[in-house]
Design a protein around this motif. Structure first.
Motif, PDB file in Angstrom:
ATOM      1  N   SER A  87       0.833  -1.218   0.000  1.00  0.00           N
ATOM      2  CA  SER A  87       0.000   0.000   0.000  1.00  0.00           C
ATOM      3  C   SER A  87       0.861   1.259   0.000  1.00  0.00           C
ATOM      4  N   VAL A  88       2.010   1.203   0.690  1.00  0.00           N
ATOM      5  CA  VAL A  88       2.939   2.346   0.688  1.00  0.00           C
ATOM      6  C   VAL A  88       3.459   2.582  -0.728  1.00  0.00           C
ATOM      7  N   SER A  89       3.912   1.509  -1.390  1.00  0.00           N
ATOM      8  CA  SER A  89       4.417   1.629  -2.766  1.00  0.00           C
ATOM      9  C   SER A  89       3.329   2.118  -3.715  1.00  0.00           C
ATOM     10  N   ALA A  90       2.113   1.569  -3.558  1.00  0.00           N
ATOM     11  CA  ALA A  90       0.991   1.960  -4.422  1.00  0.00           C
ATOM     12  C   ALA A  90       0.694   3.450  -4.294  1.00  0.00           C
ATOM     13  N   ILE A  91       0.689   3.953  -3.062  1.00  0.00           N
ATOM     14  CA  ILE A  91       0.418   5.381  -2.824  1.00  0.00           C
ATOM     15  C   ILE A  91       1.497   6.239  -3.473  1.00  0.00           C
ATOM     16  N   LEU A  92       2.758   5.870  -3.281  1.00  0.00           N
ATOM     17  CA  LEU A  92       3.870   6.648  -3.840  1.00  0.00           C
ATOM     18  C   LEU A  92       3.845   6.659  -5.366  1.00  0.00           C
ATOM     19  N   SER A 180      -1.906  -1.166 -16.416  1.00  0.00           N
ATOM     20  CA  SER A 180      -0.738  -2.056 -16.438  1.00  0.00           C
ATOM     21  C   SER A 180       0.096  -1.890 -15.172  1.00  0.00           C
ATOM     22  N   LEU A 181       0.248  -0.647 -14.727  1.00  0.00           N
ATOM     23  CA  LEU A 181       0.987  -0.390 -13.488  1.00  0.00           C
ATOM     24  C   LEU A 181       0.272  -1.006 -12.289  1.00  0.00           C
ATOM     25  N   TYR A 182      -1.044  -0.907 -12.268  1.00  0.00           N
ATOM     26  CA  TYR A 182      -1.830  -1.478 -11.179  1.00  0.00           C
ATOM     27  C   TYR A 182      -1.609  -2.996 -11.103  1.00  0.00           C
ATOM     28  N   PHE A 183      -1.562  -3.644 -12.253  1.00  0.00           N
ATOM     29  CA  PHE A 183      -1.302  -5.089 -12.321  1.00  0.00           C
ATOM     30  C   PHE A 183       0.070  -5.410 -11.725  1.00  0.00           C
ATOM     31  N   LEU A 184       1.080  -4.599 -12.046  1.00  0.00           N
ATOM     32  CA  LEU A 184       2.427  -4.816 -11.522  1.00  0.00           C
ATOM     33  C   LEU A 184       2.491  -4.561 -10.018  1.00  0.00           C
ATOM     34  N   ILE A 185       1.769  -3.531  -9.552  1.00  0.00           N
ATOM     35  CA  ILE A 185       1.729  -3.228  -8.111  1.00  0.00           C
ATOM     36  C   ILE A 185       1.142  -4.405  -7.334  1.00  0.00           C
ATOM     37  N   LYS A 186       0.090  -5.010  -7.887  1.00  0.00           N
ATOM     38  CA  LYS A 186      -0.565  -6.149  -7.226  1.00  0.00           C
ATOM     39  C   LYS A 186       0.382  -7.349  -7.114  1.00  0.00           C
TER      40      LYS A 186
END
Length: 380
Positions: A87-92, A180-186
């Motif tokens: 979640s920290v990485s996703a927010i940043l 695509s970024l969301y997929f990588l974050i997951k």
């Protein structure tokens, strides 16, 4: 004695011309402009003053927000509420994507990459991937608005594009990029984590509100609601009243880079040989699209957009090409160089590893978005 004088002179020369080595894009643009002026006489009409005045106004306003640390306060407040590393990485990453639409990709990375490095130091959590994704997010997010990056501002002004055609052209690309970024974050590793960063105090809310209004006026001038001259005067008056020192903190080399490229491209466009070559190699949508992506990989997307705009009236493939072309090599977008420099300053031994990972992710995004957007262009 003579040797001492020579050493002192050498130091003076280094101090005087050190900025030329520091900003290689400006140096190249200056050499090209001066060389072309020896062949063709320059004209004042080559310079797009609307772009320069709007860009200068934006730079002053964004620098004001930087000084107030408004984005830092907002980001720290959110990160302190996160309870795991993903979640920290996703927010940043998402902060880079959305903020770059309004404060440019450069400023988004200059603000949030140092914050990411602070989180990394406090938690001992590896953040290389996060910083690479932040860079991709900033480059894709900034493509969604005319003021998100310099090439968009130039193309929007140069072709006199209206808001609806502009947004409809870039929306799918940006949506595909963030998906695509969301997929990588997951897929990122996840562990429990509680980050506690010192909140940034903001005692006076008047200044952020005033600068917010100034930014709104500048954006209105980009969309043609008010004149860019009015926006510039309002910005200048606000700077003089609230923070006159901002005038010496602006990146004037960026403005000079634009002027040099305007002069160079204006001069060489007078060449009948170059015009014949451009007319042959950029005769349709496909050639403009792939030329802008290819050229961006070597000279970066800002000069590529200024150069190619002289030889085509087809703005849509150019707009898409230079924005997608910001992915790929480290020099394709100057914003990518910023995050790389910030990372290796904190992790000097990981330069090679960063560049390898950066290239793998960026070229993957470049290939994916290039092919998908090409089929969309051919269909519509």
């Amino acid at each position: 004695m003579k040797q001492s004088v020579l050493i002192q002179e050498n130091k003076r020369l280094k101090l005087k011309f050190g900025f030329l080595k520091k900003d290689i894009v400006f140096t190249v643009s200056l050499i090209l402009a001066v060389t072309s002026c020896l062949i063709y006489p320059p004209k004042l009409e080559y310079i797009n003053f609307q772009v320069l005045f709007i860009l200068f106004s934006l730079m002053l306003t964004i620098k004001a927000f930087e000084e107030l640390r408004f984005l830092d306060k907002f980001a720290i407040a959110i990160i302190n509420k996160c309870n795991n590393s993903r979640s920290v990485s996703a927010i940043l990453i998402l902060l880079c994507f959305f903020s770059s639409m309004f404060v440019t990709n450069d400023v988004a990375l200059l603000t949030f990459v140092p914050l990411t490095l602070v989180v990394c130091k406090k938690t001992q959590m590896p953040m290389m991937e996060t910083i690479i994704f932040q860079t991709i997010a900033a480059n894709i997010g900034s493509s969604l608005t005319p003021m998100g990056n310099p090439q968009n501002l130039f193309i929007y002004s140069h072709y006199g594009i209206k808001p609806v055609p502009f947004f409809s052209s870039v929306l799918f690309m940006a949506a595909l990029g963030i998906s695509s970024l969301y997929f990588l974050i997951k897929r990122m590793k996840n562990r429990e984590l509680k980050v506690v960063l010192t909140p940034v105090p903001l005692n006076d809310w008047k200044k952020p509100v005033i600068w917010g209004l100034v930014l709104a006026i500048i954006i209105a001038s980009i969309f043609g609601v008010v004149s860019y001259q009015v926006a510039f005067v309002v910005t200048l008056i606000t700077v003089i009243i609230l923070h006159v020192k901002l005038l010496i903190k602006v990146d004037y080399l960026l403005l000079l880079t634009f002027i040099c490229f305007f002069i160079f491209i204006g001069n060489i466009s007078s060449s009948s040989t170059l015009q014949a070559f451009a007319n042959t190699s950029m005769k349709d949508t496909t050639s403009v699209y792939f030329s802008s992506i290819f050229l961006s990989q070597f000279i970066s997307n800002v000069p590529a957009s200024i150069l190619l705009a002289e030889f085509t009236t087809d703005w849509k493939p150019l707009l898409l090409g230079v924005n997608i072309g910001g992915l790929g090599t480290i020099v394709a977008s100057l914003a990518s160089v910023i995050s790389y420099k910030l990372f290796i300053q904190a992790n000097p031994t990981e330069s090679k590893k960063y560049l390898i990972k950066f290239s793998i992710y960026n070229f993957s995004f470049l290939a994916f978005l290039t092919l998908i957007q090409y089929f969309i262009l051919k269909i519509f």
